[in-house]
Design an enzyme around this catalytic site. Sequence first.
Site, mmCIF file in Angstrom:
data_model
loop_
_atom_site.group_PDB
_atom_site.id
_atom_site.type_symbol
_atom_site.label_atom_id
_atom_site.label_comp_id
_atom_site.label_asym_id
_atom_site.label_seq_id
_atom_site.Cartn_x
_atom_site.Cartn_y
_atom_site.Cartn_z
ATOM 1 N N GLU A 1 49.999 40.617 21.647
ATOM 2 C CA GLU A 1 49.646 41.846 20.945
ATOM 3 C C GLU A 1 49.590 41.590 19.437
ATOM 4 O O GLU A 1 50.485 40.970 18.874
ATOM 5 C CB GLU A 1 50.669 42.940 21.266
ATOM 6 C CG GLU A 1 50.292 44.274 20.664
ATOM 7 C CD GLU A 1 51.047 45.422 21.333
ATOM 8 O OE1 GLU A 1 51.132 45.448 22.579
ATOM 9 O OE2 GLU A 1 51.558 46.283 20.598
ATOM 10 N N PHE A 2 48.503 42.046 18.812
ATOM 11 C CA PHE A 2 48.341 41.937 17.354
ATOM 12 C C PHE A 2 48.149 43.332 16.775
ATOM 13 O O PHE A 2 47.695 44.242 17.470
ATOM 14 C CB PHE A 2 47.115 41.083 17.022
ATOM 15 C CG PHE A 2 47.169 39.682 17.570
ATOM 16 C CD1 PHE A 2 47.954 38.709 16.966
ATOM 17 C CD2 PHE A 2 46.425 39.338 18.711
ATOM 18 C CE1 PHE A 2 47.995 37.412 17.465
ATOM 19 C CE2 PHE A 2 46.466 38.038 19.213
ATOM 20 C CZ PHE A 2 47.252 37.080 18.592
ATOM 21 N N PRO B 1 46.159 43.981 10.091
ATOM 22 C CA PRO B 1 46.863 43.687 8.839
ATOM 23 C C PRO B 1 46.413 44.628 7.725
ATOM 24 O O PRO B 1 45.354 45.252 7.817
ATOM 25 C CB PRO B 1 46.450 42.245 8.515
ATOM 26 C CG PRO B 1 45.908 41.704 9.798
ATOM 27 C CD PRO B 1 45.299 42.869 10.493
ATOM 28 N N LYS B 2 47.193 44.654 6.640
ATOM 29 C CA LYS B 2 46.921 45.621 5.576
ATOM 30 C C LYS B 2 45.859 45.166 4.596
ATOM 31 O O LYS B 2 45.178 45.976 3.991
ATOM 32 C CB LYS B 2 48.218 45.936 4.826
ATOM 33 C CG LYS B 2 49.208 46.741 5.673
ATOM 34 C CD LYS B 2 50.257 47.442 4.815
ATOM 35 C CE LYS B 2 51.009 48.476 5.639
ATOM 36 N NZ LYS B 2 51.552 47.948 6.922
ATOM 37 N N THR C 1 46.511 46.795 18.398
ATOM 38 C CA THR C 1 47.091 48.145 18.344
ATOM 39 C C THR C 1 46.193 49.068 17.535
ATOM 40 O O THR C 1 45.343 48.609 16.776
ATOM 41 C CB THR C 1 48.511 48.145 17.730
ATOM 42 O OG1 THR C 1 48.414 47.757 16.360
ATOM 43 C CG2 THR C 1 49.422 47.183 18.465
ATOM 44 N N HIS D 1 44.120 49.499 21.914
ATOM 45 C CA HIS D 1 45.021 50.639 21.997
ATOM 46 C C HIS D 1 44.312 51.865 21.432
ATOM 47 O O HIS D 1 43.454 51.733 20.561
ATOM 48 C CB HIS D 1 46.291 50.384 21.170
ATOM 49 C CG HIS D 1 47.175 49.343 21.768
ATOM 50 N ND1 HIS D 1 48.524 49.260 21.535
ATOM 51 C CD2 HIS D 1 46.901 48.318 22.606
ATOM 52 C CE1 HIS D 1 49.037 48.234 22.190
ATOM 53 N NE2 HIS D 1 48.067 47.644 22.850
ATOM 54 N N ASP E 1 52.735 57.654 17.706
ATOM 55 C CA ASP E 1 53.844 58.158 16.911
ATOM 56 C C ASP E 1 53.371 59.372 16.124
ATOM 57 O O ASP E 1 52.181 59.557 15.906
ATOM 58 C CB ASP E 1 54.311 57.075 15.927
ATOM 59 C CG ASP E 1 54.693 55.799 16.660
ATOM 60 O OD1 ASP E 1 55.328 55.893 17.729
ATOM 61 O OD2 ASP E 1 54.319 54.711 16.184
ATOM 62 N N LYS F 1 50.670 60.021 34.358
ATOM 63 C CA LYS F 1 49.663 59.185 33.696
ATOM 64 C C LYS F 1 48.932 58.309 34.721
ATOM 65 O O LYS F 1 47.709 58.121 34.651
ATOM 66 C CB LYS F 1 50.318 58.308 32.608
ATOM 67 C CG LYS F 1 50.827 59.123 31.409
ATOM 68 C CD LYS F 1 51.191 58.258 30.200
ATOM 69 C CE LYS F 1 52.577 57.640 30.362
ATOM 70 N NZ LYS F 1 53.061 57.045 29.069
ATOM 71 N N GLN G 1 57.649 49.062 26.613
ATOM 72 C CA GLN G 1 58.176 48.810 25.277
ATOM 73 C C GLN G 1 59.031 47.550 25.332
ATOM 74 O O GLN G 1 59.445 47.100 26.407
ATOM 75 C CB GLN G 1 59.073 49.993 24.854
ATOM 76 C CG GLN G 1 58.313 51.256 24.527
ATOM 77 C CD GLN G 1 57.394 51.067 23.331
ATOM 78 O OE1 GLN G 1 56.257 50.615 23.493
ATOM 79 N NE2 GLN G 1 57.876 51.400 22.143
#
Lengths: 616, 616
Positions: A21-22, A25-26, A52, A81, A113, A173, A184
């Site tokens: 999973e990656f 990046p900002k 994600t 995701h 979230d 689901k 998780q």
Amino acid sequence: MHISAKLEEAAKAKRTTFSFEFFPPKTAQGVQNLYDRMDRMHGFGPAFIDITWGAGGRHSQLTCDMVKVAQSVYGLETCMHLTCTDMEKSKIDEALKEAYSAGCTNILALRGDPPREKEKWESTAGGFKYAKDLVKYIRDTYGNHFDVGVAGYAEGCDDQRDTDLLIDHLKQKVDAGATFIVTQMFYDVDIFLGWVQKVRDRGITVPIIPGIMPIHTHASFMRRATWSKCHIPAEWTKALEPVKNDDAAVREVGKGLVTTMCKRLIDAGITHLHFYTMNLAQSTRMVLEELSVLPDLESKELPWRRSLGLNRRDENVRPIFWRNRKASYVARTQDWDEFPNGRWGDSRSPAFGELDTYGIGLKGTNEQNIKLWGHPQSLKDVADLFVRYMQGKVDSLPWSESPISNEVDSLKEGLVDLNSRGILTINSQPAVNGVSSTHPVHGWGPRHGFVYQKAYIEVLVSPELISELITRIERNPDITYHAVNKHSDLKSNVAEEGPNAVTWGVFPGKEIVQPTIVETVSFLAWKDEFFRLGEDWAKCYDAASPSRYLIENLMDTYYLINIVHNDFHETHGIFPLFHGLSIKDLDMPFHKVNGGDSTLSVRPHIKLHDSQPVLN
Amino acid sequence: MHISAKLEEAAKAKRTTFSFEFFPPKTAQGVQNLYDRMDRMHGFGPAFIDITWGAGGRHSQLTCDMVKVAQSVYGLETCMHLTCTDMEKSKIDEALKEAYSAGCTNILALRGDPPREKEKWESTAGGFKYAKDLVKYIRDTYGNHFDVGVAGYAEGCDDQRDTDLLIDHLKQKVDAGATFIVTQMFYDVDIFLGWVQKVRDRGITVPIIPGIMPIHTHASFMRRATWSKCHIPAEWTKALEPVKNDDAAVREVGKGLVTTMCKRLIDAGITHLHFYTMNLAQSTRMVLEELSVLPDLESKELPWRRSLGLNRRDENVRPIFWRNRKASYVARTQDWDEFPNGRWGDSRSPAFGELDTYGIGLKGTNEQNIKLWGHPQSLKDVADLFVRYMQGKVDSLPWSESPISNEVDSLKEGLVDLNSRGILTINSQPAVNGVSSTHPVHGWGPRHGFVYQKAYIEVLVSPELISELITRIERNPDITYHAVNKHSDLKSNVAEEGPNAVTWGVFPGKEIVQPTIVETVSFLAWKDEFFRLGEDWAKCYDAASPSRYLIENLMDTYYLINIVHNDFHETHGIFPLFHGLSIKDLDMPFHKVNGGDSTLSVRPHIKLHDSQPVLN
């Protein structure tokens, strides 16, 4: 391919598979670094990767972009995701459409979230409230096109600690259409296995993929565990606490702990492990090594990485020119309706994309590039840079994104010699006369096959030398070439247009596969990119600087020439062409071109009109 | 390709080229014999052939059919004659349309002889009066699609002896759009050259092709000369008269006379000779040999003869099964919209034509076939027949139209051995590991190339042996096979569908060419034809006869199996599969099948629904 189908295959074969999973990046540089890492991690052999969801405008677009690049450039089967947070239906539609056109067939549907500014999750007006709604919507809209996964919470989630209630939600689901579950992170295998039993007891039969968080540093381990509120077994604390200030020791101890945990999961019948890589390779690789699930050798379907982009899955022929710039090739061909399968076909119809598309120009900032490639003052300095690249002492060149490959080991001496004489080598491959398809260096394709290559070289040659070089080439009926300068002055001895297969393979029960070709029209498209990259390099230096002048001069006057030796039995047929050829006064600053006669009287001569070559 | 373009090429290269004229035979057997002869004469290397116009209903249709077969089956560039005699415009249209769809691009436009019952030529109502009208009509209707030739009469024609007037007519024909001239036969070179000078003086610049009549017998020589009223030089009479009753001597002397005449023409600058073959090969070949213009070796573009049919000129992939039945392959695929080029492609879409099309069934009458293949009473008799075919002592088999090719010389011993044990070999090729494309036996394609083959064999196997054979095959991962009986009970170890390239070539500056493949769907189409041909053979014998019963029994119970050894380095990899396998009681009359278990438990097993195979 659907993840659930991959899991089924692996389960049948009792083979342990894994995925990475990656997250987006900002910074732009971070994205580029991650792409390079994803490219290398393809070699670990993941069954798929996850990207994600970056909630909010720019970030969500980045997720879509990364899914596309992972699929099409790096050939990584990708699961996107998607969350309900801050997403109106129209945004969901847009994201699914992008995933679809990227060739992505797997979605992990999440509630997400709460947005940063809020404490409690709220649904967006016109959006979805629960992950199950999103699952149902994807199913209703796309039928079975996407495999849809959902999250499982063995130890509760952020705003709900009641695991029984969460299993009810999970059941809903799955009933809404989810076909696999990713959990998780957790560290306590007993808790996980107990939860799996409960899930099964509740009548949920779809595969459950445990989420594994390798340990990178002690600080991040503690932070993650706290954040996810997962239970840390006492022996983990006991093992990690004493070494917590020594990052290397933490990774080493962590490797042991995570490996033991994975082994227990495998013993309990789990066949697939999902790693939260945190965009890092090392800790995950250490665990995979310890589990002995890394492939001995990256098994290559083709000599180049097959793209998983929409419509591209059957693509199996590419020009050799972009071998060291695959992202650019994918970008410049992304609008093609059809991709070559079996043969290159008519080369005139497909147009190569313009150079100003994202990802074509030189990567990195001027400072970074100057740090990499220095301040060349003479052709000798450039030649030395190329020699150092050939020797593995420099990791990239303006025309090669990656370090020199071991495929050219057998040519290295010759390449170093050419470069040291000022004949700059851009691309090359040795002749290969039917070695096994499992050959460690040259092998590709199914077992029991044989692979071949024609010797190939592409060099940047001074106008002083080009006439003599072409005269020598034209004496040998086994050699074909194309030479062109920035001004599109093209010379070639390829009378008929048509592709020249330079890599091919013969396999049991199959047609001949010919994945790499040399061909005029695509060489001209590559030529534009080549000279543009050189100019980008020149522009890294100040306008009045010697380096700027030197490189601009090379781009303005030199010829890019590709040479194929068509007798693939000849291992070293190309180098003799260059015997005794070298640039005079290699270390003279501001290398001046003698003569400057850039229009050569070489037949056949092709003139360009609207980039369409016409033999005259 | 246009004849005038061919002539221009030859003139530029100062190369002597030649062409052959044939006429439609009167009987079906005559047509078949002529096809066989045309096939062999392709090897002489004619630049093109002519088919004369068979005036009147059935005969004109035969001309069209022959043009089509010559173009598409035998790959001979063909010029169709067309006359005004008895042809209304609608019939002309029909004939041109047929020529067009046969891929024919050359027409010789003639006025034609008067119909048999009339003495003087008369134009047909609604037809054309003069050849020039026909030329103009073809140009008006088809533009430059057809190259249009016209006749030249150096010594006058049937109803007009005034050669000057005839040159006026010729000028009109050329002005109407004719681009080349073919002359009537002649023996006096001086007359011909004088006439050519006059034609040139008249401003006619198109190429002039002399018509040459080789001497077959003295009687036919005299008859032709009288009929065409051409001048016989005194030395011809002097040389031929003394030997006129010895056909062989006439041909020998005639060869000398005609050769001398051709040499004078060549010396005078003529580069193309057109031979009136009278549908015979020998006399023409003797002259060509004497002129040293026969090719040393038939240069093969592909391992099989490329078709010149419309849409077929780019076809370069075929299944191996029809190698010995090319006419049938062309007939059964004639309705395809596209032909495989570069790769076989999706094999499901193109449907093979039905078996009842003309030319699919067994050739020849029952009597002829019985004469060829005898009255087999036991499997041993059939085996002996196959052995004699392999040894070149029998010229054809029901499944092979032509004598055994020297391509299988290296396999002959093994093939004879298999047949003598009752394992009947239908088709085969040896493995070839990259010999030169100019190799005298296996070579094809452009120079400086390398050609390859996988070893292949197709055999008819008794149900007694098939299970053991398949068990042995499946032990070797390098071997693939398809086995099927008349009842479509198919077994194969080819898991994925898809073609297997069994012949391919690597050439300078080209993609890999893979002209021969093995593939499931086309094998099933071949299977239908195979068993049908066997049944046709059985029906040559009386209903109650032992031969009839024997062959029907073979067709009903035996398996046709094709076997590919995928490692082309293995020269003799297939024969060991058959070690020790043989039919018991080979010479027992009414060979009975032991066991009779024709449904085998072999995986993977393919069931047929509507001839579409589905793996289960």
